[in-house]
Structures are given as structure tokens and as C-alpha cells.
Design an enzyme around this catalytic site. Sequence first.
Site, PDB file in Angstrom:
ATOM      1  N   LYS A 181     -80.092  -7.880 -61.007  1.00  0.00           N
ATOM      2  CA  LYS A 181     -78.799  -7.506 -61.989  1.00  0.00           C
ATOM      3  C   LYS A 181     -79.486  -7.008 -63.484  1.00  0.00           C
ATOM      4  O   LYS A 181     -78.874  -6.291 -64.028  1.00  0.00           O
ATOM      5  CB  LYS A 181     -77.891  -8.664 -62.086  1.00  0.00           C
ATOM      6  CG  LYS A 181     -76.853  -8.322 -61.301  1.00  0.00           C
ATOM      7  CD  LYS A 181     -76.885  -8.717 -59.773  1.00  0.00           C
ATOM      8  CE  LYS A 181     -77.220  -7.512 -58.814  1.00  0.00           C
ATOM      9  NZ  LYS A 181     -77.479  -8.084 -57.349  1.00  0.00           N
ATOM     10  N   GLY A 185     -91.577 -29.498 -48.046  1.00  0.00           N
ATOM     11  CA  GLY A 185     -91.017 -30.664 -47.400  1.00  0.00           C
ATOM     12  C   GLY A 185     -90.804 -30.154 -46.016  1.00  0.00           C
ATOM     13  O   GLY A 185     -90.749 -29.102 -45.467  1.00  0.00           O
ATOM     14  N   ALA A 238     -79.831   1.128 -45.990  1.00  0.00           N
ATOM     15  CA  ALA A 238     -78.714   1.383 -47.031  1.00  0.00           C
ATOM     16  C   ALA A 238     -77.785   0.227 -47.112  1.00  0.00           C
ATOM     17  O   ALA A 238     -76.677   0.304 -47.110  1.00  0.00           O
ATOM     18  CB  ALA A 238     -78.004   2.625 -46.790  1.00  0.00           C
ATOM     19  N   VAL A 272     -76.933  -3.554 -49.046  1.00  0.00           N
ATOM     20  CA  VAL A 272     -76.516  -3.992 -50.420  1.00  0.00           C
ATOM     21  C   VAL A 272     -77.953  -4.139 -51.250  1.00  0.00           C
ATOM     22  O   VAL A 272     -77.879  -3.108 -52.225  1.00  0.00           O
ATOM     23  CB  VAL A 272     -75.956  -5.284 -50.598  1.00  0.00           C
ATOM     24  CG1 VAL A 272     -75.811  -5.718 -51.982  1.00  0.00           C
ATOM     25  CG2 VAL A 272     -74.842  -5.514 -49.691  1.00  0.00           C
ATOM     26  N   VAL A 302     -86.004   4.683 -38.626  1.00  0.00           N
ATOM     27  CA  VAL A 302     -87.710   4.742 -38.929  1.00  0.00           C
ATOM     28  C   VAL A 302     -88.350   4.251 -37.911  1.00  0.00           C
ATOM     29  O   VAL A 302     -88.209   2.914 -37.248  1.00  0.00           O
ATOM     30  CB  VAL A 302     -87.857   4.002 -40.377  1.00  0.00           C
ATOM     31  CG1 VAL A 302     -89.494   3.619 -40.662  1.00  0.00           C
ATOM     32  CG2 VAL A 302     -87.022   4.375 -41.671  1.00  0.00           C
ATOM     33  N   ARG A 314     -82.573  -9.524 -43.974  1.00  0.00           N
ATOM     34  CA  ARG A 314     -83.320 -10.605 -44.470  1.00  0.00           C
ATOM     35  C   ARG A 314     -83.181 -11.343 -43.082  1.00  0.00           C
ATOM     36  O   ARG A 314     -82.404 -11.452 -42.435  1.00  0.00           O
ATOM     37  CB  ARG A 314     -82.710 -11.292 -45.464  1.00  0.00           C
ATOM     38  CG  ARG A 314     -83.135 -10.558 -46.880  1.00  0.00           C
ATOM     39  CD  ARG A 314     -82.715 -11.307 -48.027  1.00  0.00           C
ATOM     40  NE  ARG A 314     -83.148 -12.347 -48.548  1.00  0.00           N
ATOM     41  CZ  ARG A 314     -84.491 -12.704 -49.036  1.00  0.00           C
ATOM     42  NH1 ARG A 314     -85.097 -11.517 -49.457  1.00  0.00           N
ATOM     43  NH2 ARG A 314     -85.091 -13.939 -49.219  1.00  0.00           N
ATOM     44  N   HIS A 322     -52.557  -5.471 -71.337  1.00  0.00           N
ATOM     45  CA  HIS A 322     -52.738  -3.830 -71.384  1.00  0.00           C
ATOM     46  C   HIS A 322     -53.647  -3.861 -72.641  1.00  0.00           C
ATOM     47  O   HIS A 322     -53.443  -4.383 -73.717  1.00  0.00           O
ATOM     48  CB  HIS A 322     -51.572  -3.134 -71.322  1.00  0.00           C
ATOM     49  CG  HIS A 322     -51.565  -1.558 -71.643  1.00  0.00           C
ATOM     50  ND1 HIS A 322     -52.170  -0.964 -70.410  1.00  0.00           N
ATOM     51  CD2 HIS A 322     -51.449  -1.171 -72.820  1.00  0.00           C
ATOM     52  CE1 HIS A 322     -51.878   0.340 -71.258  1.00  0.00           C
ATOM     53  NE2 HIS A 322     -51.760   0.256 -72.531  1.00  0.00           N
TER      54      HIS A 322
HETATM   55  P1  FAD Z   1     -83.225 -18.980 -51.296  1.00  0.00           P
HETATM   56  O1  FAD Z   1     -82.690 -18.650 -52.292  1.00  0.00           O
HETATM   57  O2  FAD Z   1     -84.117 -18.176 -50.515  1.00  0.00           O
HETATM   58  O3  FAD Z   1     -84.062 -20.395 -51.447  1.00  0.00           O
HETATM   59  C1  FAD Z   1     -84.763 -21.188 -50.581  1.00  0.00           C
HETATM   60  C2  FAD Z   1     -85.712 -22.170 -51.235  1.00  0.00           C
HETATM   61  O4  FAD Z   1     -86.246 -22.990 -50.479  1.00  0.00           O
HETATM   62  C3  FAD Z   1     -86.651 -21.423 -51.876  1.00  0.00           C
HETATM   63  O5  FAD Z   1     -87.193 -21.632 -53.320  1.00  0.00           O
HETATM   64  C4  FAD Z   1     -88.121 -21.501 -50.768  1.00  0.00           C
HETATM   65  O6  FAD Z   1     -89.410 -21.437 -51.479  1.00  0.00           O
HETATM   66  C5  FAD Z   1     -87.556 -23.044 -50.519  1.00  0.00           C
HETATM   67  N1  FAD Z   1     -88.126 -23.644 -49.359  1.00  0.00           N
HETATM   68  C6  FAD Z   1     -88.057 -23.032 -48.057  1.00  0.00           C
HETATM   69  N2  FAD Z   1     -88.717 -24.025 -47.076  1.00  0.00           N
HETATM   70  C7  FAD Z   1     -89.341 -24.866 -48.020  1.00  0.00           C
HETATM   71  C8  FAD Z   1     -89.994 -26.066 -47.346  1.00  0.00           C
HETATM   72  N3  FAD Z   1     -90.102 -26.247 -46.249  1.00  0.00           N
HETATM   73  N4  FAD Z   1     -90.096 -26.756 -48.328  1.00  0.00           N
HETATM   74  C9  FAD Z   1     -89.930 -26.542 -49.756  1.00  0.00           C
HETATM   75  N5  FAD Z   1     -89.350 -25.432 -50.202  1.00  0.00           N
HETATM   76  C10 FAD Z   1     -88.877 -24.957 -49.031  1.00  0.00           C
HETATM   77  N6  FAD Z   1     -76.852 -12.681 -53.489  1.00  0.00           N
HETATM   78  C11 FAD Z   1     -75.502 -12.647 -53.960  1.00  0.00           C
HETATM   79  O7  FAD Z   1     -74.652 -13.558 -53.783  1.00  0.00           O
HETATM   80  N7  FAD Z   1     -75.365 -11.654 -55.113  1.00  0.00           N
HETATM   81  C12 FAD Z   1     -76.235 -10.808 -55.471  1.00  0.00           C
HETATM   82  O8  FAD Z   1     -76.042 -10.194 -56.227  1.00  0.00           O
HETATM   83  C13 FAD Z   1     -77.486 -10.910 -54.527  1.00  0.00           C
HETATM   84  N8  FAD Z   1     -78.576  -9.943 -54.932  1.00  0.00           N
HETATM   85  C14 FAD Z   1     -79.745 -10.270 -54.094  1.00  0.00           C
HETATM   86  C15 FAD Z   1     -80.673  -9.199 -54.530  1.00  0.00           C
HETATM   87  C16 FAD Z   1     -82.056  -9.036 -53.799  1.00  0.00           C
HETATM   88  C17 FAD Z   1     -83.223  -8.189 -54.184  1.00  0.00           C
HETATM   89  C18 FAD Z   1     -82.208 -10.144 -52.695  1.00  0.00           C
HETATM   90  C19 FAD Z   1     -83.484 -10.235 -51.927  1.00  0.00           C
HETATM   91  C20 FAD Z   1     -81.184 -11.151 -52.487  1.00  0.00           C
HETATM   92  C21 FAD Z   1     -80.015 -11.010 -53.285  1.00  0.00           C
HETATM   93  N9  FAD Z   1     -78.822 -11.949 -53.009  1.00  0.00           N
HETATM   94  C22 FAD Z   1     -77.727 -11.933 -53.494  1.00  0.00           C
HETATM   95  C23 FAD Z   1     -78.995 -12.830 -51.704  1.00  0.00           C
HETATM   96  C24 FAD Z   1     -79.230 -14.278 -52.277  1.00  0.00           C
HETATM   97  O9  FAD Z   1     -80.518 -14.151 -53.043  1.00  0.00           O
HETATM   98  C25 FAD Z   1     -79.394 -15.179 -51.096  1.00  0.00           C
HETATM   99  O10 FAD Z   1     -78.171 -15.103 -50.523  1.00  0.00           O
HETATM  100  C26 FAD Z   1     -79.666 -16.495 -51.908  1.00  0.00           C
HETATM  101  O11 FAD Z   1     -80.817 -16.641 -52.678  1.00  0.00           O
HETATM  102  C27 FAD Z   1     -79.731 -17.456 -50.730  1.00  0.00           C
HETATM  103  O12 FAD Z   1     -79.860 -18.942 -51.228  1.00  0.00           O
HETATM  104  P2  FAD Z   1     -80.472 -20.111 -50.605  1.00  0.00           P
HETATM  105  O13 FAD Z   1     -80.445 -21.267 -51.423  1.00  0.00           O
HETATM  106  O14 FAD Z   1     -80.055 -20.359 -49.107  1.00  0.00           O
HETATM  107  O15 FAD Z   1     -82.149 -19.743 -50.188  1.00  0.00           O
HETATM  108  P1  AMP Z   2     -78.674  -5.596 -44.775  1.00  0.00           P
HETATM  109  O1  AMP Z   2     -78.534  -6.141 -43.480  1.00  0.00           O
HETATM  110  O2  AMP Z   2     -77.218  -5.384 -45.300  1.00  0.00           O
HETATM  111  O3  AMP Z   2     -79.566  -6.156 -45.908  1.00  0.00           O
HETATM  112  O4  AMP Z   2     -79.028  -4.000 -44.537  1.00  0.00           O
HETATM  113  C1  AMP Z   2     -80.251  -3.660 -43.986  1.00  0.00           C
HETATM  114  C2  AMP Z   2     -80.006  -2.151 -43.369  1.00  0.00           C
HETATM  115  O5  AMP Z   2     -81.307  -1.740 -42.958  1.00  0.00           O
HETATM  116  C3  AMP Z   2     -79.153  -2.338 -42.120  1.00  0.00           C
HETATM  117  O6  AMP Z   2     -78.056  -1.447 -42.689  1.00  0.00           O
HETATM  118  C4  AMP Z   2     -79.772  -1.718 -41.186  1.00  0.00           C
HETATM  119  O7  AMP Z   2     -79.108  -0.874 -40.209  1.00  0.00           O
HETATM  120  C5  AMP Z   2     -81.122  -0.973 -41.843  1.00  0.00           C
HETATM  121  N1  AMP Z   2     -82.259  -0.578 -40.820  1.00  0.00           N
HETATM  122  C6  AMP Z   2     -82.798  -1.679 -40.359  1.00  0.00           C
HETATM  123  N2  AMP Z   2     -83.954  -1.423 -39.518  1.00  0.00           N
HETATM  124  C7  AMP Z   2     -83.867  -0.052 -39.926  1.00  0.00           C
HETATM  125  C8  AMP Z   2     -84.847   1.025 -39.436  1.00  0.00           C
HETATM  126  N3  AMP Z   2     -86.046   0.922 -38.734  1.00  0.00           N
HETATM  127  N4  AMP Z   2     -84.813   2.312 -40.059  1.00  0.00           N
HETATM  128  C9  AMP Z   2     -83.498   2.610 -40.635  1.00  0.00           C
HETATM  129  N5  AMP Z   2     -82.850   1.494 -41.191  1.00  0.00           N
HETATM  130  C10 AMP Z   2     -83.010   0.274 -40.572  1.00  0.00           C
END
Ligand code: FAD
Ligand code: AMP
Length: 475
Positions: A58, A122, A189, A191, A245, A279, A451
Amino acid sequence: MADSFDVIVIGGGPAGYPAAIRAGQNKLSVACIDEWRNRDGNYAFGGTCLNAGCIPSKALLESSELYHRAREEFAVHGIKLTEVAIDVAQMQKRKAAIVKTSTQGINALFKAAGVTGLHGHGKLLSGRRVAYTGADGSQRELTGRHVVLASGSAPAELKSVAFSAPHIIDSWGALDLEAVPKRLGVIGAGVIGLELGSVWRRLGSEVTVLEALADLLPMADQQLAKEAGRHFKKQGLDIRLGAKVRGAKLASDAVEVSYEDAKGGHTLTVDRLIVAAGRRPYTGDLLGAGTGVELDERGFIKVDEHCRTGAEGVWAVGDCVRGPMLAHKGKEEGVMVADLIAGRYGEVNYKVIPAVIYTAPEIAWVGQTEEQVKASGRPYKIGVFPFPANGRARAMEQAQGFAKIVAAKDDDEILGVHIIGPMAGELIAEAVLAMEYAASSEDLQRTIHAHPTLSEAVHEAALAADKRAIDSINR
Ligand code: FAD
Ligand code: AMP
């Protein structure tokens, strides 16, 4: 430090750290273990979201949008700039500072809530014991009355496209680019692919997005997705749908991507390739023998609707369990679990989780799409209000997109709200609240909206559902 806690949380991302804080607020003794390390080698709480996801993306979206608007839009306002240039190093410095402030904030929050924050790894053992390996390599065994697993997710790697920095990178790498690539390829394509593609497109990259599916944003309302596709095209994002791909190879300082679509095989040459193909849940070295915690066939930790795993006193929340991979979904699960552990009420309403895509225009929705309601067979009505008819949007020079409400014909219940337009991610909160309280479209119609505000578009969309919009022609 004590060896036993009421609650041990493994993972300090947006699912784990709120669980720990709420447990502390509930007067439980709690430790939160997190192993995230940033590129500078420093440990930091906050997980993917704060370090390499929501927050840095962001920050860059904001910077790049301002740059784009300064170049393309300021003249319309009568603001004359002689030169507009992007300093990528400064942009990245600002982003890094925001990330640092955010992650360090968690240390303060932990302190205030009495949470013991532990950096390191952990691993859950049987009997709710946790093997903790500290940052210095030291080993200890901790015991929890309850253990909350919040290990998150990691970028999915495609078998045919191995990561190879600096050329073939994941989303974290894409957030850290030090220069604007001339040609940028994005696989996926979704998010993340659209947001990162937008950042670098606005800064001048030629961006090609390869998406295997035939439709853009299939999970979104299709009227919204079509409108989004139109805007992305206008912005110069080259999104190729139905493009699977098949491989990528390095060729001197470039990447040759091979993909297939209905017309056959193609090659695309880019300077950098971002793999944003989804992911996967991350549970690396998380579970020892005999814990009783099970994974499903896709690697998610199995849980019920209250995030209980099959093992007594072991819970799992966030991206490592089923449901949308969103920070706010994980946060609410973490809070729910900490409240349930304390004997309080806790619930997550999975039907009312907002989704936001921070492109320009922004895209946000909650509840069912028109397609889903249609398929359910429930008679429905829709109300659409275009932002070009909204005074504030015009004043902001952002009069594009629309707000759409899908409501039941029988009892007028709001079933879904879909917004593409300025600040859609903020506007959707009203719809979430309305749906949380099972509001009808009439409830929104009778609610006074200031408004001129963007929120009037939501008000007018509700009115339009009954063909009573004031500021647009009812069709
Ligand atoms: P994570 O954030 O992945 O955190 C898990 C943590 O656990 C990590 O720090 C990891 O190192 C730690 N961990 C794992 N295993 C162990 C272990 N065994 N011991 C100790 N530590 C451990 N979501 C939104 O809602 N809005 C957004 O705008 C958005 N933008 C995003 C943009 C990008 C580029 C990406 C990659 C993701 C985005 N997301 C967004 C998704 C969001 O980041 C995830 O849904 C969110 O971080 C998940 O939270 P979590 O706590 O489950 O996992
Ligand atoms: P998201 O799961 O919302 O993060 O989006 C990932 C996107 O990548 C999905 O729309 C998938 O269809 C696309 N995707 C995954 N594998 C491939 C691939 N081999 N070539 C093109 N697109 C892909």
C-alpha cells in the site's frame, strides 16, 4: 522467563499477534513466538502483512499513484509542474520506514498487553509442549494450556518457473525493486499480481500480466470485473487471459517466458518476472510427532468453524487454515480464539468478509456476487450508481466506476455490495456493517449520508435497487 503459559501463539503475523494481544487483555499469560527476519537480518513481528505484504504494497501503491496523478492529472487542476521525476530509492526508503514503524509498534502493543514476545522458531510437540529455538540458537521447551498455530503462508512457486533473483522474483522481491524495469512480466492476475503490476506500470514499466484463467477476477462480481478490465487496459496494463505459463529461462539480463493460449505457444521477453501465482499455507517444521493436528490435501491445517484443530487445546488461525487469505480474516480468527480460550463469546462471520483490491480505481466487495445470487435461485434486484454522477468524485477528478447493491426481492435483505471507484476500500465498511446487522436496502436508503461524499454513491445504489435514485436516471 516462565516455561509455561496459558497460551502460546506460534506466528506473529496479523492472525497471531492479535490472538496474543487479546489473550493478554483477557488476563491470560501468553507468549508469541515468531521467526520472521527481514533482509537486514533483523527479526520483526507482523508477518507477511506488515513486512512484505499489505503495508509495503500500500505504501508503494500510494507513492506510484501520486506520481502518476502528478504527471497525468495535475494539469487539469491548473497545477503546473515543470518536472516530475521518480526517485525510487526515496520511495523505497519511505516504504521501509512505514514498515519499521508498524512492526515496532507490535513490540509496544505486546508490552502493554503483557505478552512475552519471543523471536525464533516454535514447533508444536505432543501434549501442547512447544520446542522453542531462540534467535541465538538456544533451545527451550515451553508448555501451553492452549497453543494457537498462526504460521501463515508463503508464495506459491510454479514447478516450471523457479525463482531466480534478481530476475524471477516473488511478491516480496517485487516490493523491493531498486529500479523501474523497462519490461515487467507478472504471472497471475490475482489481487497481488494486479496491485504490483499497477505500481510498476505507473512508474513507467511496460507490464504484461499472464493469467491462466479465461476470466479476469472470477471471484468478483462480473460487472465489476469487466469495469476493472476496461480501466486496466486504459492504463496500459497488458493482461493476457487464458495464458498458461509453461516455463521461463534466463537469457543474458532478461527472462524469456513461454506460455500457451488458445492460439498456441508464445514467448515473452521481460527484464523482470514476478511470480504472483497464489500463496500456499506454510507449516514448515511446525508439527512434531503425535500432535494430533492434521493437514488437508492442500496443506492447510484442518480446523472447525471456531478454529479448533482435532487436538485438545490446539487452535489454528489465519492463512494456514481454510478461507480467504486476508489479514483481517486472520485477525478476527485470532481474536475469536483468544476470547473462546478465556471462556468468552467468540465468532467469525465468514459470510461477511470484505475483499479489497487497491488498484486505481479501487475495487471492494462483500457478500454474494450477482452471479452467485442468480445461481442460488433467490429472486433479487440490483441497484447501480455511477461515480460520474457523484459530486465529490467529480471534484476529486476520480469520477469513474460504480457502486452496486444486490438485494433480495422478497425481504429486501442486502446480499452483496460491489464497488469500483475512489476509496472503494473505505466505502465498503458501511456495507459490511449493514450486512453484519442483516440490514435491508431500505435501511441504507433511509440512512442520511453527508453531502458531498463518496458514500452517497452507496446510498444512491440502495435507492436505485428500488428505482428511487435521485441523482441518476433509474433504469
Ligand atoms: P503471516 O502474515 O504469513 O504470518 C505468519 C508468521 O508466522 C510469519 O512471521 C512467519 O515467519 C511466522 N512463522 C511461521 N512458522 C513459524 C514457526 N514455526 N515458528 C515461529 N514463527 C513462525 N491481505 C489483506 O487483507 N489486505 C491486503 O492489502 C493484502 N495485501 C497483500 C499484499 C501482498 C504483496 C501479499 C504477499 C499479501 C497480502 N495480503 C493482504 C495477505 C496477507 O498478508 C495475509 O493474509 C496475512 O499476512 C496472513 O496473516 P497470518 O498471520 O496468517 O500469516
Ligand atoms: P491469487 O490466487 O488470487 O493470488 O491469484 C493467482 C493467479 O495466478 C490465479 O488467478 C491463477 O489462475 C494464476 N496462475 C497460477 N498459475 C499460473 C500459470 N502457470 N500461468 C498463468 N497464470 C497462473
